[in-house]
Enzyme design. Structure first.
Site, PDB file in Angstrom:
ATOM      1  N   SER A   8       0.840  -1.197   0.000  1.00 31.02           N
ATOM      2  CA  SER A   8       0.000   0.000   0.000  1.00 31.02           C
ATOM      3  C   SER A   8       0.874   1.245   0.000  1.00 31.02           C
ATOM      4  CB  SER A   8      -0.898   0.013   1.240  1.00 31.02           C
ATOM      5  OG  SER A   8      -1.557   1.263   1.300  1.00 31.02           O
ATOM      6  N   HIS A  33      -1.213  -1.325  -4.284  1.00 34.28           N
ATOM      7  CA  HIS A  33      -2.481  -0.887  -3.675  1.00 34.28           C
ATOM      8  C   HIS A  33      -2.452   0.629  -3.475  1.00 34.28           C
ATOM      9  CE1 HIS A  33      -6.159  -1.662  -1.331  1.00 34.28           C
ATOM     10  NE2 HIS A  33      -5.727  -0.731  -0.492  1.00 34.28           N
ATOM     11  N   ASP A  35      -4.577   3.887  -2.143  1.00 37.30           N
ATOM     12  CA  ASP A  35      -5.693   4.311  -1.291  1.00 37.30           C
ATOM     13  C   ASP A  35      -6.091   5.751  -1.554  1.00 37.30           C
ATOM     14  OD1 ASP A  35      -6.158   2.019   0.452  1.00 37.30           O
ATOM     15  OD2 ASP A  35      -4.155   2.409   1.257  1.00 37.30           O
ATOM     16  N   MET A  68     -11.926   5.234  -0.955  1.00 37.84           N
ATOM     17  CA  MET A  68     -12.618   5.499   0.307  1.00 37.84           C
ATOM     18  C   MET A  68     -13.217   6.886   0.189  1.00 37.84           C
ATOM     19  SD  MET A  68      -9.722   3.836   2.737  1.00 37.84           S
ATOM     20  CE  MET A  68      -8.564   3.820   1.378  1.00 37.84           C
ATOM     21  N   MET A 137     -12.083  -5.094   4.998  1.00 32.02           N
ATOM     22  CA  MET A 137     -11.301  -4.169   5.823  1.00 32.02           C
ATOM     23  C   MET A 137     -11.067  -4.821   7.181  1.00 32.02           C
ATOM     24  SD  MET A 137     -10.615  -1.678   3.894  1.00 32.02           S
ATOM     25  CE  MET A 137      -9.595  -0.948   5.180  1.00 32.02           C
ATOM     26  N   GLY A 142      -8.947   4.517   6.838  1.00 31.59           N
ATOM     27  CA  GLY A 142      -8.567   5.918   7.037  1.00 31.59           C
ATOM     28  C   GLY A 142      -7.086   6.103   7.306  1.00 31.59           C
ATOM     29  N   GLY A 144      -3.015   4.088   7.872  1.00 29.58           N
ATOM     30  CA  GLY A 144      -2.130   2.929   7.913  1.00 29.58           C
ATOM     31  C   GLY A 144      -1.689   2.686   9.352  1.00 29.58           C
ATOM     32  N   GLY A 145      -1.091   1.549   9.588  1.00 20.92           N
ATOM     33  CA  GLY A 145      -0.459   1.291  10.884  1.00 20.92           C
ATOM     34  C   GLY A 145      -1.383   0.942  12.026  1.00 20.92           C
ATOM     35  N   GLY A 176      -5.436  -3.980   5.972  1.00 22.03           N
ATOM     36  CA  GLY A 176      -5.264  -3.341   7.274  1.00 22.03           C
ATOM     37  C   GLY A 176      -4.647  -4.270   8.298  1.00 22.03           C
ATOM     38  N   GLY A 197       0.886  -2.104   4.132  1.00 24.28           N
ATOM     39  CA  GLY A 197       1.483  -0.765   4.111  1.00 24.28           C
ATOM     40  C   GLY A 197       2.687  -0.705   5.010  1.00 24.28           C
ATOM     41  N   SER A 198       2.436  -0.602   6.326  1.00 22.21           N
ATOM     42  CA  SER A 198       3.546  -0.440   7.273  1.00 22.21           C
ATOM     43  C   SER A 198       4.490  -1.623   7.266  1.00 22.21           C
ATOM     44  CB  SER A 198       3.031  -0.264   8.704  1.00 22.21           C
ATOM     45  OG  SER A 198       1.736   0.185   8.726  1.00 22.21           O
TER      46      SER A 198
HETATM   47  C1  DX5 Z   1      -6.492   1.871   5.381  1.00 24.63           C
HETATM   48  C2  DX5 Z   1      -6.029   1.587   3.993  1.00 24.63           C
HETATM   49  C3  DX5 Z   1      -4.960   0.554   3.924  1.00 24.63           C
HETATM   50  C4  DX5 Z   1      -3.676   0.942   4.604  1.00 24.63           C
HETATM   51  C5  DX5 Z   1      -3.076  -0.328   5.175  1.00 24.63           C
HETATM   52  O1  DX5 Z   1      -7.613   2.654   5.340  1.00 24.63           O
HETATM   53  O2  DX5 Z   1      -7.107   1.133   3.176  1.00 24.63           O
HETATM   54  O3  DX5 Z   1      -4.706   0.128   2.588  1.00 24.63           O
HETATM   55  O4  DX5 Z   1      -2.752   1.562   3.760  1.00 24.63           O
HETATM   56  O5  DX5 Z   1      -1.979   0.011   5.951  1.00 24.63           O
HETATM   57  P1  DX5 Z   1      -1.349  -1.011   7.006  1.00 24.63           P
HETATM   58  O6  DX5 Z   1      -0.916  -2.216   6.211  1.00 24.63           O
HETATM   59  O7  DX5 Z   1      -0.228  -0.245   7.596  1.00 24.63           O
HETATM   60  O8  DX5 Z   1      -2.431  -1.363   7.995  1.00 24.63           O
HETATM   61 ZN    ZN Z   2      -6.690   0.168   1.154  1.00 16.07          ZN
END
Ligand code: DX5
Ligand code: ZN
Length: 223
Positions: A8, A33, A35, A68, A137, A142, A144-145, A176, A197-198
């Site tokens: 992400s 990905h 967002d 989103m 989800m 909203g 990451g992390g 997520g 993401g993270s």
């Molecule tokens: C959250 C996003 C995710 C986010 C995931 O609203 O839709 O795609 O980037 O981040 P991590 O993997 O850090 O939870």
């Molecule tokens: Zn996402």
């Protein structure tokens, strides 16, 4: 490969985006990905089509765009033009979801539907045969992390059962809180796309983190 990893970009370094996208190009990632947040559907704002257009120039991976936003219908064509391959809208943001997913397909993109953590799998009953992907989800969207919500495993199992009953197949994407610790169980339960993401971008070696997440996993539980 038993499943797809979709890093992400939300957690990438925006001052060195090109470098991060080139790292993803060279990695075992299957998709990128992306967002998009509007500050209305979710309490955060990320970026829009203009930035995606630039990402498309550098990325060799299919763009998995997660909207989103409220009223996505008005921008579907713009996301196609920006380079989206998979376009996912939220069930909670689309009063005319059937029309929206068909409009996405008519624009030659693969339609996906995302469910917030509180939205039951039964909401997909009359749309599941029309879509290519369900994004579960596993955090409230909203940011990451955030920490993974454990109830997601049960939703994967329910979603697999729904697909079997409707004699259809979709990508089951988890978004997520995906980590090196829970990735195996997620795939064994039935997920085949993991967004990270993270876990990728906060790692000292993002390419290696992607490879770890992408490692083939045996003994997938069949239902
Ligand atoms: C959250 C996003 C995710 C986010 C995931 O609203 O839709 O795609 O980037 O981040 P991590 O993997 O850090 O939870
Ligand atoms: Zn996402």
């Amino acid at each position: 490969m038993s499943h797809i990893i979709a890093p992400s970009v939300l957690s990438a370094n925006f001052l060195a985006l090109e470098k991060d996208l080139e790292m993803v190009n060279k990695s075992d990632a299957g998709w990128l990905h992306v967002d998009v947040m509007d500050g209305v559907f979710v309490p955060n704002i990320s970026f829009g089509m203009n930035i995606i257009k630039h990402m498309k120039k550098v990325s060799h991976k299919p763009l998995d765009v997660h909207l989103m936003i409220v009223n996505p219908d008005q921008f579907l064509k713009e996301f196609k033009e920006a380079g989206a391959n998979i376009l996912t809208v939220h069930y909670e943001a689309c009063p005319h979801l059937h029309r929206t997913v068909n409009a996405i397909r008519d624009l030659d993109m693969k339609p996906g539907v995302a469910l917030n953590p509180h939205t039951p799998i039964s909401a997909l009953e009359d749309i599941i045969t029309e879509i290519d992907l369900v994004c579960l989800m596993s955090v409230n969207p909203g940011f990451g992390g955030q920490s993974f919500i454990e109830n997601t495993y049960s939703k994967i199992t329910q979603l697999k059962a729904l697909c079997q009953r409707k004699n259809t197949d979709v990508h089951i994407e988890i978004d997520g809180g995906v980590t090196l610790r829970n990735c195996k169980k997620l795939v064994q339960t039935g997920a085949n796309v993991l967004v990270a993401g993270s876990t990728v971008f906060k790692s000292e070696n993002p390419g290696a983190a992607i490879s770890q997440l992408a490692k083939p996993i045996e003994n997938t539980v069949e239902i």
